[in-house]
Write a protein that holds these residues in place. Structure first.
Motif, short mmCIF file in Angstrom:
data_model
loop_
_atom_site.label_atom_id
_atom_site.label_comp_id
_atom_site.label_asym_id
_atom_site.label_seq_id
_atom_site.Cartn_x
_atom_site.Cartn_y
_atom_site.Cartn_z
N ASN A 1 0.68 4.12 -2.73
CA ASN A 1 0.50 5.50 -2.30
C ASN A 1 1.62 6.39 -2.85
O ASN A 1 1.37 7.50 -3.34
N THR A 2 2.84 5.92 -2.77
CA THR A 2 3.98 6.70 -3.27
C THR A 2 3.85 6.96 -4.77
O THR A 2 4.04 8.09 -5.23
N SER B 1 0.84 -1.21 0.00
CA SER B 1 0.00 0.00 0.00
C SER B 1 0.87 1.26 0.00
O SER B 1 0.52 2.26 -0.62
N GLY B 2 2.01 1.19 0.67
CA GLY B 2 2.94 2.33 0.65
C GLY B 2 3.49 2.58 -0.74
O GLY B 2 3.64 3.73 -1.16
N THR C 1 0.82 9.44 -5.39
CA THR C 1 1.08 10.83 -5.01
C THR C 1 2.16 11.45 -5.90
O THR C 1 2.11 12.64 -6.20
N TYR D 1 -6.90 5.41 3.94
CA TYR D 1 -7.87 4.52 3.30
C TYR D 1 -7.24 3.14 3.05
O TYR D 1 -7.81 2.10 3.43
N LEU D 2 -6.08 3.10 2.41
CA LEU D 2 -5.43 1.81 2.10
C LEU D 2 -5.08 1.04 3.36
O LEU D 2 -5.27 -0.18 3.43
N ASN D 3 -4.56 1.73 4.37
CA ASN D 3 -4.19 1.04 5.61
C ASN D 3 -5.41 0.51 6.34
O ASN D 3 -5.37 -0.59 6.89
N GLY E 1 -1.92 12.17 -0.22
CA GLY E 1 -1.26 10.93 0.17
C GLY E 1 -1.65 10.49 1.58
O GLY E 1 -1.75 9.29 1.85
N LEU F 1 -5.11 8.94 1.13
CA LEU F 1 -4.99 7.64 0.47
C LEU F 1 -4.36 6.61 1.41
O LEU F 1 -4.82 5.47 1.48
N SER F 2 -3.35 7.01 2.13
CA SER F 2 -2.69 6.10 3.07
C SER F 2 -3.65 5.63 4.14
O SER F 2 -3.68 4.43 4.47
#
Length: 126
Positions: free
Chosen positions: A21-22, A17-18, A25, A55-57, A49, A52-53
């Motif tokens: 996200n990276t 997910s990181g 963004t 949400y994904l986490n 970011g 989004l982070s």
């Protein structure tokens, strides 16, 4: 054993997910550069970011429901990460004489696990 296996699975999902996200963004930053200066483009993409982070986490990594209260606490993770990174940058460049080009990579290796556990604490806390 089961706890370790689950922790490893969550950490792997956190890394995935990181990466997503990276990439997202960074692409947003590049797109915004077509219209705005680098400072505004970076700020907007950085804030996006964080959204989004979270949400994904929440959904992908820890399988928790989205919560406004937890979302309000989530930027603390990024603040801690930033402060630890800045401290590491200072110590490694000024005192350990590391190459400035490599220090962010070393800092990332140290702060990613910290970020994982802080994210987990905020998102999983009932």
């Amino acid at each position: 054993m089961l706890l370790t296996k689950r922790l490893n699975k969550e950490f792997l999902k956190f890394l995935i997910s990181g990466g997503i996200n990276t990439l997202a963004t960074y692409l947003m930053y590049l797109f915004l550069l077509l219209f705005y200066n680098y400072s505004l483009s970076y700020s907007v993409s950085y804030i996006a970011g964080i959204f989004l982070s979270y949400y994904l986490n929440s959904v992908f990594v820890f399988k928790e429901k989205i919560s406004f209260r937890k979302f309000l606490k989530f930027p603390i993770v990024y603040l801690v990460q930033y402060l630890v990174n800045m401290l590491l940058l200072y110590v490694l460049v000024e005192h350990a004489q590391f190459y400035v080009q490599l220090v962010p990579l070393v800092a990332m290796i140290i702060t990613v696990p910290i970020t994982f556990f802080l994210s987990k604490i905020i998102i999983k806390r009932k």
